[in-house]
Design an enzyme around this catalytic site. Structure first.
Site, PDB file in Angstrom:
ATOM      1  CB  THR A  44      -7.840  -2.643   4.610  1.00  0.00           C
ATOM      2  OG1 THR A  44      -8.405  -2.947   3.346  1.00  0.00           O
ATOM      3  CG2 THR A  44      -6.815  -3.706   4.969  1.00  0.00           C
ATOM      4  N   GLY A  56      -4.223  -1.919  -3.472  1.00  0.00           N
ATOM      5  CA  GLY A  56      -3.505  -3.176  -3.355  1.00  0.00           C
ATOM      6  C   GLY A  56      -2.597  -3.506  -4.522  1.00  0.00           C
TER       7      GLY A  56
HETATM    8  N1  ASP Z   1      -5.221  -2.998   0.244  1.00  0.00           N
HETATM    9  C1  ASP Z   1      -6.572  -3.456   0.160  1.00  0.00           C
HETATM   10  C2  ASP Z   1      -6.750  -4.191  -1.140  1.00  0.00           C
HETATM   11  O1  ASP Z   1      -6.258  -3.729  -2.131  1.00  0.00           O
HETATM   12  C3  ASP Z   1      -7.572  -2.366   0.240  1.00  0.00           C
HETATM   13  C4  ASP Z   1      -7.394  -1.361   1.351  1.00  0.00           C
HETATM   14  O2  ASP Z   1      -6.403  -1.383   2.045  1.00  0.00           O
HETATM   15  O3  ASP Z   1      -8.280  -0.526   1.545  1.00  0.00           O
HETATM   16  O4  ASP Z   1      -7.427  -5.182  -1.170  1.00  0.00           O
END
Ligand code: ASP
Length: 363
Positions: A225, A279
């Site tokens: 991300t 998340g």
């Molecule tokens: N936080 C992101 C999600 O849950 C994933 C990530 O940060 O890698 O969609």
């Protein structure tokens, strides 16, 4: 009979005299431009230290499994460092030309979205039915304006769609097909789902599905991300986050990245923060809003607040990750409870620093 003297009154009064001013002080906003508190906290021993000072822009490229020095080739290392540095240069260029922090975080995140190494835009991970659904958000610290899109399938740069939601609608979050249509109507060229395809993400999906078959439990993994935080010449803070979510996520699943107060938060005079990690836990822990509140109402400095949320609180909810956080004096913190987090920053004098291995740390 003479009444017994109230022997408890004196110590209680003494305690009140000591405590009331201390509590009142801790609720006061800290003066802008004062000396950086984290240094004092570090001097007190063991307190979380900021990663750097005089920072005007920082980016992350996701938390998760760490890149290991021993097993990372020079070309891979170069590609990650160059990717982060290119995003930092794009955002810093906006600031140098007098642009505001919102324009700077958008510019930085767009570069990362266009880079297939990262899980946002091109290179986004696959859902369990082999599609791509992207989430993004942006927040402006001066008036707490925010915009976000969730589950878009045809937007090349979701962060720009999020900014359009913030600037051209009376809403904060648009989802699904209507969000795709809104982006196209507002001038963002649509892309087909093929645009997001990469071999690496496909292999990750196949691996996740094998894990599921072997254990009988669904496996969804995160990595890559992206996000940015910035402080402009008018002391305006902004934050943005963009993601493909988690590999093998259910269709329709929305994580923390497009949710204000979970994946993204910015408030002038306080902090800007962008999160990455599991998340669901960042949502349940209202991660970036909690971080901001710990600074604003809890009297913590940015490093202590970020550490408290990411390293102490979220693991208790069953998840890990990281956050980049920047306060309005340019103090930058980047703690993570995951194995690693890719990130980097640029200081007011244009010095660019990237951090991709877990053993790399700031001052
Ligand atoms: N936080 C992101 C999600 O849950 C994933 C990530 O940060 O890698 O969609």
């Amino acid at each position: 009979m003479r009444p017994r003297p109230r022997s408890w009154i004196v110590p209680v009064l003494a305690l009140l005299v000591t405590l009331v001013p201390a509590l009142a002080l801790s609720a006061l906003p800290r003066p802008a431009g004062g000396p950086a508190e984290p240094a004092a906290a570090a001097a007190a021993g063991g307190a979380p230290r900021p990663e750097a000072r005089d920072v005007v822009l920082a980016v992350h490229g996701g938390a998760g499994t760490a890149l290991r020095r021993e097993s990372t080739g020079a070309r891979t290392e170069r590609a990650y460092r160059d990717g982060l540095a290119e995003a930092l240069r794009a955002g810093h260029g906006v600031l140098r030309r007098g642009g505001d922090s919102v324009a700077a975080v958008e510019a930085a995140v767009r570069v990362l979205e266009d880079n297939a190494l990262f899980n946002a835009g091109k290179g986004a991970v696959f859902t369990e039915d082999a599609g791509h659904e992207l989430d993004a958000s942006v927040m402006r610290g001066s008036d707490l304006a925010a915009g976000a899109v969730a589950g878009v399938r045809h937007v090349r740069n979701p962060v720009s769609a999020a900014r359009l939601v913030m600037e051209r609608t009376r809403h904060v979050l648009l989802a699904g097909e209507a969000a795709d249509a809104f982006a196209a109507r507002n001038g963002l060229t649509p892309v087909t789902q093929d645009y997001f395809w990469t071999q690496k993400r496909w292999d990750e999906l196949m691996k996740a599905k094998q894990t599921r078959t072997a254990t009988g439990t669904p496996d969804a993994s995160m990595t890559g991300t992206v996000g940015a935080v910035a402080l402009d010449g008018r002391r305006g803070l902004a934050a943005a986050t963009s993601t493909g979510g988690m590999t093998n996520k259910m269709a329709g699943r929305v994580g923390d990245s497009p949710v204000v107060g979970a994946g993204t938060y910015a408030k002038d005079g306080n902090v800007a923060a962008s999160a990455t990690g599991q998340g669901e836990v960042f949502l349940r822990g209202a991660a970036t809003a909690t971080l901001s509140h710990l600074v604003e109402f809890g009297g913590m400095d940015v490093a202590a607040a970020a550490h408290e949320v990411v390293v102490r609180r979220l693991p208790k909810l069953g998840g890990t990750g990281g956050v980049i956080a920047l306060d309005s004096r340019g103090t930058y913190a980047a703690p993570h409870s995951s194995e690693g987090m890719l990130h980097g920053y640029v200081t007011a004098d244009g010095r660019i620093v990237t951090r991709i291995f877990p053993d790399e740390r700031g001052d």
